[in-house]
Design an enzyme around this catalytic site. Structure first.
Site, PDB file in Angstrom:
ATOM      1  CG  ASP A 297      -2.203  -0.810   0.944  1.00 44.48           C
ATOM      2  OD1 ASP A 297      -2.417  -1.222  -0.225  1.00 44.48           O
ATOM      3  OD2 ASP A 297      -2.969  -1.049   1.892  1.00 44.48           O
TER       4      ASP A 297
ATOM      5  CE  LYS B 280       6.899  -2.299   5.843  1.00 45.80           C
ATOM      6  NZ  LYS B 280       5.976  -1.660   6.777  1.00 45.80           N
TER       7      LYS B 280
ATOM      8  CG  ASP C  14       2.639  -9.903   6.416  1.00 44.59           C
ATOM      9  OD1 ASP C  14       3.126 -10.366   7.460  1.00 44.59           O
ATOM     10  OD2 ASP C  14       1.623  -9.197   6.383  1.00 44.59           O
TER      11      ASP C  14
END
Lengths: 535, 535
Positions: free
Chosen positions: B172, B198, B201
């Protein structure tokens, strides 16, 4: 490509030995040092209460060099380093005589009773060198105390022609080892029983046992996790973390981790008990720190405490005792029903607890019907009470977003630190020498742990000398005294001197993952270094 | 004595750079490679949808060597290595021209809007080299999307005379970086916006982004903890451990940890969704493994799964959507009331859930009133359903003592691995070169991560090329596509090939603590090595 696993890398690690153990050595009874025990304890250990301390000397002893046969058993929860006690035993027995045999009893003390064992060989030993866990043999919690059990242990010992049994366990297991040693001595058996001090809780500790094995590796892992959570808190600046650590009776784990990482608040059960603090006092202190930090724009922080605090708040302790009485025989205990039956002060304490904790206090019982303190999620209790308290603080304008953690089982079976590898290997070699020297009822020990391993001093410590009497199930029983945090000791004093500076300023230390190589690889536990005066 | 801290030791670590970045280098637009995007996406990015891929060449470019001014911002949750992106940027800018300046915006993207910044100097940079966390600058989640925000960003850029802004964040945040790049380009500003991938997950991943930074360190920590729990399980032989890991949308973390440690059962959200599995199916599979192990005398085991499984069981997903609708406007939603209003199938699913989960599904709402999936303790849900299932299995004679874990926040801010230190430092140097080269709307990337760092290939990847359209709040929006686990990819195939052998046999691997020195110190993530075909 193939990736070498860290387990494989660690198999090649060679622990250093105390100088006296590196070549031929023998044991000598230290007649000058005598510890007097009470008449009552002496009467429980008529044959073994006067065992001397044992020291070590270089050179061959007077004993004939013949194959030795020894059995080892792992008892209780795993602690990093247990396998190295066994590899140290094995190497030492084989070096003494290549025909020596080491048997590993399976799944704890019950394996001795049933003679369920593994004859250890080079290949098995190689696989477990410097590895974590107790999975080479498994572990168990069976207590050996009945005459029938001892008869069967005796049968096993005869069948395997054992010279000795080495019990690797915590305070209760070592108490058990002393009882077993007494039984054999009293029954004229030459079998020797040697204890080895294990427990990640660190509460098997005294003048001669500077630290129990496993404590270092476990606290390094918890410190890694605490340090990471601190960095996270300081990065996002929006969470208050409440971290419960192991330690029901004693707070050594919390103290060691606090000295390593510098949390904003550290609770120590022994202090709470000594100062007769109530939950209210504790929560008020927490709220003071939360408010002070919020005033500096810091709506985040880290609180660390042992699982035992519930058991050490005097008011809660008496509530729990009363609850155990009141609920006995009740088919279904509801909070309302229980509150009616409690004495007024306990009823007040009880109803002041969050609903979920009121329920937990009724639901979880151990096999004796007692409340299982360790199942109570103390972190959630503190959070809920603190939330209520903060609502009452008019001066508090901050935001409070709490997060609860429990670090426990992750720490009991990790790859042991260089310190624990070396310490345990040395304890194994020392135990082997104690068996060979014909000693029984003593604990294998190494002193001077702040020094390089070559300078450690091996010794045998009479287990009975560590005992005191406790009431267990209504009867006085000689047991090894659990070492609590000494509020006058150097470690707690260090915490007292420093902790105020940690409250509002962020003095967090990111301890990082345990290293096996490099500048930090050979450190001893901080509490050992502080105790010795060298830190 | 003084103990050198591991933080200090790590400050001295020197990351290697890709060869082309070690001396003078410049960027070249790779005109031969074109990625076509949809008309709709093109219309959202009229000025930046045709940005070329950027490659690097040794030697000075045609640009004048003048001081550069760059701002960097950390966005979203912390990930190990973020500080090294900044130190790489800093060193590279200073090497290019000693008068260059690097500003760090404070507390995330809102710091750009309010021009809240820190001018970085040698001393600050030195303190954070190879350190975990995002605490040098803090982080935040403010989205930059309104014209007013962009005007203020523009004002900040003018005030600081910035040449570029480097956004260090997840999918996002990088979508946001592209929107910002478009805004500046469309408004004729020369300001460049560069993204850096970055997220622990691991779901910001594609042909050019082999892995996001932080993923390696985080999964190494989780693997350490899983491995320790495995050893513990195998030592005590009496607990079944249920371990929830991070990863709501994608299961990369679980997959990487599973390949590293070999749990008895591994659940992958993408597989559950693709196979349209119900909770019943999952629980039946778990029960099969528990029963099969009990038959071999193994009443212990380890199950690993991502937090996202609840969101990926199709029946639960539709239940949750329906619950969101049904409870809208309800003042107090009780399970009974809600059940009445649900469609029959959803009502059946709902009432089949444990009470505590029924409650959780009603209590926790995010700011939009939606159910917060991540607050649902999936491990407890699975345990309760499995307990019921085992009661129904007549062939099951074992004992089942479950223990629940969630490993999450501990992994986001640890000391970064050598891989993450080196990767991030290189990403920072690459980002600096992209700003100097006058590029915007591109992501800093390094390819060939299975090779030694010297052989990595730096590049700039047009962010718009990674986008697809998603419905967000009812409106189609171009966003970077979250990379899910590819069920046809090499990593999942490896899991599929191996996992059956892990079910009953104990193939546990104790991954151990991340090492910074020694044979294992320079490993790349397992999934990167498998993807590249070299493992």
């Amino acid at each position: 490509m193939t990736m070498q696993s860290l387990e494989d890398v660690r198999r090649a690690f060679k622990p250093n030995l105390p100088a006296v153990l590196t070549a031929k050595h023998h044991t000598v009874a230290e007649t000058s040092r005598v510890v007097s025990v009470t008449t009552s304890i002496r009467s429980s250990f008529p044959s073994t209460s006067n065992m001397p301390f044992i020291r070590f000397e270089a050179g061959e002893g007077s004993d004939a060099v013949r194959p030795m046969r020894v059995g080892a058993v792992l008892s209780g929860g795993p602690a990093p380093g247990g396998h190295n006690v066994i590899t140290g035993l094995y190497d030492s027995l084989k070096a003494f005589h290549p025909e020596s045999r080491l048997y590993g009893f399976l799944n704890g003390p019950s394996g001795i009773v049933s003679n369920d064992h593994l004859l250890l060989d080079d290949e098995t030993i190689a696989r477990y060198r410097n590895q974590g866990g107790f999975d080479m043999l498994g572990s168990g919690r069976t207590k050996l105390e009945t005459a029938e059990q001892f008869e069967r242990v005796n049968a096993t010992a005869k069948e395997l022609e054992l010279d000795g049994i080495v019990v690797i366990g915590g305070d209760d297991s070592n108490t058990n080892a002393a009882v077993m040693a007494e039984w054999f001595a009293a029954n004229g058996s030459p079998l020797r029983v040697i204890g080895v001090p294990k427990t990640i809780d660190g509460d098997l500790k005294n003048e001669d046992i500077e630290v129990s094995f496993g404590f270092h590796t476990a606290t390094r892992l918890y410190s890694e996790l605490i340090g990471n959570v601190m960095k996270d808190a300081r990065s996002g600046r929006k969470y208050w973390h409440f971290i419960r650590l192991m330690g029901r009776a004693a707070s050594h784990v919390t103290l060691e981790c606090a000295l390593a990482t510098h949390p904003n608040v550290v609770l120590i059960s022994e202090e709470i008990f000594a100062k007769n603090q109530s939950l209210k006092d504790i929560v008020a202190y927490l709220a003071d720190v939360v408010v002070a930090r919020a005033d500096k724009g810091k709506n985040y922080g880290v609180v660390v405490f042992p699982e035992g605090i519930v058991d050490n708040v005097p008011m809660l302790r008496s509530l729990i005792e009363e609850l155990n009485d009141v609920t006995t025989g009740m088919d279904t205990a509801s909070p309302a029903l229980v509150t009616e039956r409690l004495a007024p002060q306990s009823a007040e304490t009880y109803t002041s607890l969050p609903d979920v904790v009121q329920e937990q206090l009724l639901l979880d019982r151990d096999s004796h019907g007692n409340i299982q303190i360790s199942r109570i999620e103390t972190e959630k209790l503190l959070i809920e009470l603190l939330q209520r308290e903060l609502e009452d603080r008019r001066d508090y304008k901050g935001s409070f977003d709490p997060m609860a953690h429990f670090f426990g089982y992750e720490g009991r079976a990790g790859l042991p630190s260089n310190f624990d590898c070396t310490y345990c290997y040395g304890l194994g070699v020392t135990a082997s020498a104690l068996v060979r020297g014909g000693h029984t009822g003593v604990m294998s020990a190494l002193k001077g742990l702040h020094l390089p391993a070559e300078q450690w001093t091996p010794l045998g410590v009479p287990i009975v000398s560590m005992m005191h009497e406790e009431i267990r199930h209504g009867v006085p029983k000689p047991v090894i005294e659990k070492a609590l945090v000494d509020l006058c000791g150097a470690n707690f004093k260090r915490l007292e001197a420093e902790r105020q500076a940690w409250e509002v300023e962020d003095k967090f230390v990111c301890a990082g993952p345990l290293q096996f190589e490099g500048a930090t690889a050979d450190y001893a536990p901080i509490s050992v270094l502080i105790d010795s005066g060298c830190l």
